[in-house]
Design an enzyme around this catalytic site. Structure first.
Site, short mmCIF file in Angstrom:
data_model
loop_
_atom_site.label_atom_id
_atom_site.label_comp_id
_atom_site.label_asym_id
_atom_site.label_seq_id
_atom_site.Cartn_x
_atom_site.Cartn_y
_atom_site.Cartn_z
N TYR A 78 0.89 -0.98 -0.01
CA TYR A 78 0.02 0.00 0.10
C TYR A 78 0.89 1.21 -0.03
O TYR A 78 1.68 1.44 0.94
CB TYR A 78 -1.00 0.04 1.18
CG TYR A 78 -1.48 -1.11 1.66
CD1 TYR A 78 -2.34 -2.08 0.83
CD2 TYR A 78 -1.27 -2.09 2.94
CE1 TYR A 78 -3.04 -2.95 0.97
CE2 TYR A 78 -1.60 -3.15 3.11
CZ TYR A 78 -2.52 -3.93 2.26
OH TYR A 78 -3.11 -5.15 2.61
N TRP B 100 -4.62 1.86 2.16
CA TRP B 100 -5.10 0.62 1.91
C TRP B 100 -6.64 0.68 1.79
O TRP B 100 -7.33 1.63 2.51
CB TRP B 100 -5.04 -0.23 3.07
CG TRP B 100 -5.30 0.26 4.45
CD1 TRP B 100 -6.24 0.79 5.06
CD2 TRP B 100 -4.54 -0.09 5.49
NE1 TRP B 100 -6.25 1.22 6.23
CE2 TRP B 100 -5.00 0.63 6.72
CE3 TRP B 100 -3.27 -0.82 5.91
CZ2 TRP B 100 -4.49 0.44 7.85
CZ3 TRP B 100 -2.60 -0.64 6.93
CH2 TRP B 100 -3.19 0.03 8.22
N ASP C 14 -0.62 7.03 -11.01
CA ASP C 14 -0.77 5.50 -10.47
C ASP C 14 -0.74 4.64 -11.53
O ASP C 14 -0.52 5.11 -12.83
CB ASP C 14 -2.31 5.54 -9.98
CG ASP C 14 -2.33 4.74 -8.63
OD1 ASP C 14 -1.62 3.69 -8.53
OD2 ASP C 14 -3.17 5.04 -7.63
#
Length: 636
Positions: free
Chosen positions: A176, A190, A286
């Site tokens: 995470y 998370w 991301d």
């Protein structure tokens, strides 16, 4: 296997898979831009060891960035060896043992399995050669990367987050990301679906602080295991022991009761207080190729920082594919195929998750199909299995199909009936999926091609498969697009430096191979389906120069099948354009693609000869910058 990350680095160097960069580099965007360029070269380039980072520690990136390096990390010649080893083990374990001699023959297998279980050792490990507590345990000492210009800060990107279920005592090791807020505090990202979040909820119910320890480095098998889709309540260090063929040795942390690998490079010890208000975390460029936007996540408080004397800081850079996470996904395919067949779907023959799907969005599954509805059953079962629940688009093909052969897959796509051979569903999606208006929940589609290939059986024996000509038309003629003013211009903010975008129209290259007509139009423009076309995909005008693989990535990322995939006449229409935030059923926020800043691109261009990386490699960000919807992380 490897007794340290440095031992793996030495192996990469012997194998010609590593480049050392002695020039001074900044962890703020520069390392990420260099890594992004190298990771997108053919074959994934080399692993990069940045030796002069402005801190006491070198940074290793792209360590898993090719199939060869992924195999080296897991101690095999090829990833297929892992499939064969697991398949053989499961067959032995499942074989009937009626006689005493059969049971005795199983003893060596049981003895080998016993050697994989993690073991606790007394005393301190190599990861505790240097111990810092209190104010000395400062995260600013580490070369934590800030990868992209709109990132909310510096992020730890390869953490092995160790937690323990307070009710069962079972350990979990997850990965995470962690945004560094100050020397002693980070976010703990998370998601609600993750085991770490479940442990957090359990501690909250009990009214107790949650001990957490974050390991970095060591044998790369540890890092891989933290990413693996292990069943809940299964120890990831058991998987690492299997991959290493020897147990992971664990030592107790200094300031909490968590156990971590004795030979890792760094350990950040601390706690999360469930009673504490969550903090704003993000944005973060991301692995989807888009920014994940700000949200609230728990705070992690540092109580100690321990390390090896020769510690190396490992990091990964994620963004628009291809990146090294695609190679990690390849290993997952090979490792978990046999368990899927044995425990869940015995008819599954092979499976792949193309890099354009950024792990979850796209899966191709081949099956033995013997009866009507079998492909539907497989799709629905996989959508309910572990991290496969995040899958959005699934292509189910006959067992004889090579799931990695794009020519074979294209023939099947052309032969599908898009009205009859589609399976629609709804379910869990990755929280990072930006296209759905309901975070973590949206549409799913499976295309059932099992009636259209040799040896595949028939999806519906009562209804013969629809066929189309083997060679579809090479162009689309006589089609008048929607009004010129609607589809010839850019979306707001999409023009690159004020340059005009090409006029909207239909592109025929994908029609030739896949039977898909491609159009480029503004978000609200109507685009007619060309006569005789079975599939129409509509993109923003700014995407007109992307390759077929890049369009596939964009289509999978930018769509919720509930809203954006519809039938029109006999055709399937996919609206892969950007979604105006909050309009109609669109999400309230819509992120930008991840690209480097012009300043960083210019810096790396200028300094390229200093890095010792050979022939100049241009920035991939220049290719994608025209996709930007505005400045910053999201469409404003």
């Amino acid at each position: 296997m490897y007794r340290s990350l440095n031992e793996y680095i030495a192996r990469l160097e012997r194998e010609g898979e590593l480049i050392r960069i002695g020039a001074p580099v900044s962890p703020v965007e520069e390392i990420a831009e260099i890594t992004d360029r190298i990771s997108k070269t053919p074959g994934g380039g080399k692993a990069l060891l940045f030796e002069n980072t402005g801190t006491a520690f070198p940074v290793l990136t792209n360590l898993f960035g090719s199939e060869r390096r992924m195999a080296l990390a897991l101690g095999v010649g090829t990833l297929d060896e892992l499939s064969e080893r697991i398949d053989g083990l499961l067959k032995q374990a499942a074989a009937p043992r009626n006689s005493l001699s059969d049971k005795l023959r199983a003893l060596p297998m049981l003895a080998e399995m016993a050697r994989w279980f993690p073991r606790t050792v007394s005393g301190r490990g190599a990861c505790q050669q240097i111990v810092l507590t209190g104010a000395e345990a400062a995260l600013s000492a580490l070369p934590v990367l800030k990868c992209w210009p709109a990132d909310g800060g510096h992020f730890v990107t390869l953490p092995m987050v160790n937690t323990v279920d307070p009710e069962t005592g079972v350990r979990n090791v997850g990965m995470y990301r962690m945004q560094v807020f100050d020397d002693r505090t980070t976010g703990m990202h998370w998601h609600v679906h993750k085991t770490g979040a479940r442990h957090y909820d359990a501690y909250r119910r009990l009214g107790r602080r949650m001990p957490v320890s974050v390991a970095l480095g060591g044998d790369p098998a540890y890092t891989y295991a933290a990413t693996a889709p292990m069943p809940d309540n299964m120890d990831e260090y058991l998987l690492a022991g299997f991959l290493r063929r020897r147990p992971v040795k664990l030592v107790k942390c200094v300031t909490n009761d968590i156990y971590v690998p004795a030979d890792c490079d760094f350990v950040i010890e601390g706690y999360v207080d469930p009673a504490e208000e969550k903090a704003v975390e993000g944005p973060f460029g991301d692995h989807t190729g888009f920014y994940s936007l700000e949200d609230r996540y728990p705070l992690f408080h540092v109580t100690a920082l321990t390390r090896r004397r020769d510690a190396v800081y490992p990091a990964t850079v994620v963004g628009i594919p291809p990146q090294e996470d695609a190679c990690i996904a390849q290993a997952t395919e090979r490792i978990f195929l046999a368990p899927i067949r044995m425990a869940l779907q015995p008819e599954v023959r092979d499976m792949t998750m193309p890099e354009a799907g950024t792990a979850h969005n796209i899966a191709v599954v081949s099956i033995d199909s013997r009866y009507a509805g079998q492909a539907v059953k497989v799709a629905q079962a996989l959508w309910g299995a572990g991290q496969m629940m995040f899958n959005k688009y699934m292509f189910v093909v006959p067992a004889a199909t090579d799931v990695r052969d794009t020519d074979a897959l294209a023939r099947l796509v052309r032969n599908l009936d898009p009205l009859r051979d589609i399976v629609r569903s709804e379910g869990i999606l990755d929280v990072l999926d930006h296209a759905t208006a309901t975070p973590g929940f949206g549409g799913k589609i499976a295309l059932n091609a099992t009636a259209h290939g040799a040896g595949g059986g028939c999806a519906n024996p009562q209804e013969p498969a629809t066929r189309v000509p083997a060679d579809p038309p090479r162009g689309v003629e006589g089609v008048r697009p929607a009004a010129d003013d609607a589809i010839s211009g850019a979306c707001d903010g999409q023009a690159d430096g004020g340059q005009p975008l090409p006029p909207a129209g239909y592109r025929s290259d994908l029609l030739e191979k896949w039977g898909v007509a491609v159009a480029f139009a503004a978000p609200d423009a109507e685009v007619p389906v060309p006569p005789g076309v079975k599939y129409l995909a509509v993109f923003d005008p700014a995407a007109s120069e992307l390759t077929a693989a890049e369009l596939l990535w964009l289509a999978a990322a930018n769509t919720d099948p509930r809203r954006d995939v519809r039938t029109e006449g006999a055709a399937l229409v996919i609206d892969a354009r950007s979604k105006r935030p909050g309009a109609g059923e669109n999400p309230g926020r819509f992120p930008n693609v991840v690209t480097a800043s012009e300043a960083t691109v210019a810096l790396v261009d200028r300094r390229w000869p200093e890095y010792g990386l050979g022939a100049f490699v241009g920035s991939p960000s220049r290719r994608y910058r025209r996709l930007l919807l505005s400045d910053g992380a999201q469409w404003r």
